[in-house]
Design a protein around this motif. Structure first.
Motif, PDB file in Angstrom:
ATOM      1  N   GLN A  37      53.821   3.772  10.602  1.00 26.74           N
ATOM      2  CA  GLN A  37      55.014   4.296  11.287  1.00 26.74           C
ATOM      3  C   GLN A  37      56.284   4.104  10.466  1.00 26.74           C
ATOM      4  OE1 GLN A  37      55.314   3.072  15.400  1.00 26.74           O
ATOM      5  NE2 GLN A  37      53.246   3.739  15.881  1.00 26.74           N
ATOM      6  N   LEU A 107      55.303   9.513  16.572  1.00 31.36           N
ATOM      7  CA  LEU A 107      54.787   8.269  17.162  1.00 31.36           C
ATOM      8  C   LEU A 107      55.686   7.066  16.875  1.00 31.36           C
ATOM      9  CD1 LEU A 107      50.958   8.586  16.392  1.00 31.36           C
ATOM     10  CD2 LEU A 107      52.104   8.895  18.576  1.00 31.36           C
ATOM     11  N   GLY A 109      58.053   4.140  17.118  1.00 33.45           N
ATOM     12  CA  GLY A 109      58.527   3.373  18.263  1.00 33.45           C
ATOM     13  C   GLY A 109      57.415   3.025  19.232  1.00 33.45           C
ATOM     14  N   GLU A 110      56.300   3.748  19.131  1.00 35.74           N
ATOM     15  CA  GLU A 110      55.199   3.435  20.047  1.00 35.74           C
ATOM     16  C   GLU A 110      54.325   2.338  19.442  1.00 35.74           C
ATOM     17  OE1 GLU A 110      54.597   8.045  21.487  1.00 35.74           O
ATOM     18  OE2 GLU A 110      52.910   6.641  21.618  1.00 35.74           O
ATOM     19  N   ALA A 111      53.678   1.602  20.321  1.00 37.72           N
ATOM     20  CA  ALA A 111      52.773   0.558  19.822  1.00 37.72           C
ATOM     21  C   ALA A 111      51.597   1.238  19.138  1.00 37.72           C
ATOM     22  CB  ALA A 111      52.265  -0.296  20.995  1.00 37.72           C
ATOM     23  N   VAL A 176      45.840   6.458  26.270  1.00 34.41           N
ATOM     24  CA  VAL A 176      45.964   6.584  24.811  1.00 34.41           C
ATOM     25  C   VAL A 176      45.663   8.002  24.333  1.00 34.41           C
ATOM     26  CG1 VAL A 176      45.315   4.172  24.496  1.00 34.41           C
ATOM     27  CG2 VAL A 176      43.571   5.932  24.306  1.00 34.41           C
ATOM     28  N   ARG A 178      47.391  10.713  24.050  1.00 29.48           N
ATOM     29  CA  ARG A 178      48.342  11.326  23.084  1.00 29.48           C
ATOM     30  C   ARG A 178      48.087  10.830  21.668  1.00 29.48           C
ATOM     31  NH1 ARG A 178      53.727  11.919  21.565  1.00 29.48           N
ATOM     32  NH2 ARG A 178      54.206   9.719  21.729  1.00 29.48           N
ATOM     33  N   GLN A 179      48.013   9.516  21.542  1.00 32.07           N
ATOM     34  CA  GLN A 179      47.816   8.956  20.182  1.00 32.07           C
ATOM     35  C   GLN A 179      46.439   9.326  19.643  1.00 32.07           C
ATOM     36  OE1 GLN A 179      49.080   5.084  18.973  1.00 32.07           O
ATOM     37  NE2 GLN A 179      50.349   4.787  20.787  1.00 32.07           N
TER      38      GLN A 179
END
Lengths: 221, 289
Positions: A37, A107, A109-111, A176, A178-179
């Motif tokens: 990221q 993505l 900022g997302e874990a 999960v 989306r990821q």
């Protein structure tokens, strides 16, 4: 007897090699940007793409001029024709790298999702195929080209495995989705990059030996 | 640099070939780095009409031939390519009834001026013809002929000129062991290269070639083309060719002539990939002519 325009052919090959190196680096950066990221890396990929596109236009222009000015035949004709095809394939690889980089941006900022799949291994294998395909064309090495073609199914197998892994994950944890879908698309991008690298290997064999091996043509004879 | 105007007095020159001085009624030496030498247009043609008696063969030609580059003249038979080529060293003067209007300037000097020494002009602007025409003499004497005519008698100096000229013409290695054998025993391709060496021996600045390879086999043609590619580093070359592919291979600039007019002139790369005029495109694609 070497003709003076053969120097121009060498120049064209060198430019194509430069473009290939840029593409290889862009792919590696794009996947790393996605996994870590790092926004800065993604931006680098977008800059790299501009250079790749510029080289595509230059190589096309040089190639067209050489068709007109040198009137190549036989191996020279095959060489120039394949240069223009590979030019397009490399530019497409660059586009896939950009697609991966764009996914990394969405993505941020997302874990990060931990998945039970060796995405780095798939990436490194893809990059090796790209490197080998470029090497085989630049060095006119048909043996290496055939080795590249023999590994055709490896990335397909990785992609299948990734797809199944993500499908299972999404069933058990809809949060999960989306990821996971991004991972599926990245797998698709890497699989397409490997296909394009295979094209380069096929083009090398055609250029050097005049043998048509696309779509497993040899096996149909 | 040599110019072809009669000097007011004979000038001794270092190379023995008559390095005259530039004129406007006066003489002075030209040195490297002078303004003239920086000029990238070698031949400037303006409003050139050429007549054979009452028949106009060239119509208002305007063209700039670049220095140390190869310019190809293409077009269908009878379009005026060779006529135009011959205006560049006044070879048309030998044709009864031939006359021009307009100007042909080489290095800023109108070569049709009344005080121009045509013999000196033709040394500076050499010519190679379609059919090679070696003299019925030895290879050595063919190349040495021009320098001898200009007064060079020193044996060692002549040998040096002959060797250098044959090397520049890519013929030395093939003939160095038999310089005193007859030139007519050479093959067609070798004879043509000998004719080029003969031109080079008198230290020209411009070389005109009228279909120099049309009578040769493909390998000899390739050798001539590679030679042209090398020579352009030192000389301004204008070549007439019926072979468009040859024009594309060897030239930096291409001029398309049709019925005595210049239709289009430009960089060869542009002419053969994206010509401006449809007439040019029709000709080079074989749709016409």
């Amino acid at each position: 007897m070497e003709r003076h325009f053969h120097e121009a052919f060498k120049g064209l090959k060198e430019k194509l090699f430069q473009m290939g190196l840029l593409v290889e680096v862009a792919i590696g950066k794009a996947v790393e940007a996605f996994l870590t990221q790092k926004a800065g890396l993604a931006e680098e990929v977008f800059s790299d793409e501009k250079l790749i596109n510029q080289l595509e236009i230059e190589i096309d222009g040089m190639g067209h001029a050489l068709f007109a000015l040198a009137q190549p035949v036989a191996v020279d004709l095959r060489f120039l024709t394949m240069i223009l095809k590979i030019n397009t394939d490399l530019e497409r690889m660059g586009d896939h790298a950009v697609n991966i980089a764009q996914r990394s941006r969405s993505l941020i900022g997302e874990a990060p999702l931990t998945i039970d799949f060796p995405i780095s291994e798939m990436t490194q294998t893809t990059l090796k195929i790209v490197r080998d395909s470029l090497d085989c064309f630049i060095n006119e090495n048909t043996e290496l080209a055939r080795e590249v073609l023999a590994k055709d199914d490896k990335i397909d197998a990785y992609n299948d495995q990734l797809y199944k892994s993500m499908a299972t994950l999404m069933q058990f944890d809809p949060g999960v989705v989306r990821q996971a879908l991004h991972f599926v698309m990245i797998g698709h991008n890497l699989e397409r990059i490997a296909d394009l690298a295979n094209n380069i290997a096929e083009d090398t064999i055609y250029m050097k030996q005049g043998k048509e091996v696309r779509h497993h043509y040899e096996m149909t004879l | 640099m040599t110019i072809f105007i009669e000097p007011e007095e004979d000038i001794e020159s270092e190379d023995g070939m008559g390095t005259y001085a530039l004129v406007s009624g006066k003489t002075f030496e030209t040195k490297p780095g002078s303004d003239l030498l920086k000029n990238t247009t070698k031949i400037l043609v303006r409003g050139l009409d050429m007549f054979y008696g009452m028949v106009r063969a060239l119509h208002g030609i305007d063209i700039e031939i670049k220095e140390k580059a190869v310019t190809a003249l293409i077009g269908p038979s009878g379009c005026g390519k060779s006529t135009f080529l011959r205006t560049l060293n006044r070879m048309n003067d030998t044709i009864p009834g031939a006359r021009i209007e307009g100007t042909v300037n080489i290095d800023g000097v109108n070569i049709y001026g009344t005080d121009v020494n045509v013999a000196v002009l033709r040394r500076m602007v050499g010519m190679v013809f379609q059919k090679s025409n070696p003299f019925p003499k030895s290879i050595f004497d063919n190349v040495a002929y021009g320098p001898r005519l200009h007064g060079i008698c020193d044996k060692a100096y002549l040998e040096n000129i002959v060797e250098e000229s044959l090397k520049k013409a890519a013929l030395w290695d093939e003939v160095k062991e038999r310089l005193h054998t007859g030139a007519l025993q050479l093959s067609g391709g070798q004879q043509q290269r000998l004719c080029i060496a003969r031109v080079l021996a008198v230290n020209p600045e411009i070389i005109l070639m009228d279909e120099p390879a049309s009578a040769l086999d493909p390998l000899s043609t390739a050798k001539i083309e590679e030679l042209i590619h090398e020579l352009r580093k030192q000389y301004t070359i204008v070549i007439v060719t019926h072979n468009m592919q040859q024009a594309a291979r060897v030239s930096d600039y291409t001029a398309y002539f049709y019925m005595g007019s210049l239709v289009e002139f430009g960089e060869t790369k542009m002419i053969f990939t994206n010509p401006v005029k449809k007439e040019t495109e029709d000709y080079i694609t074989g749709r016409f002519g």
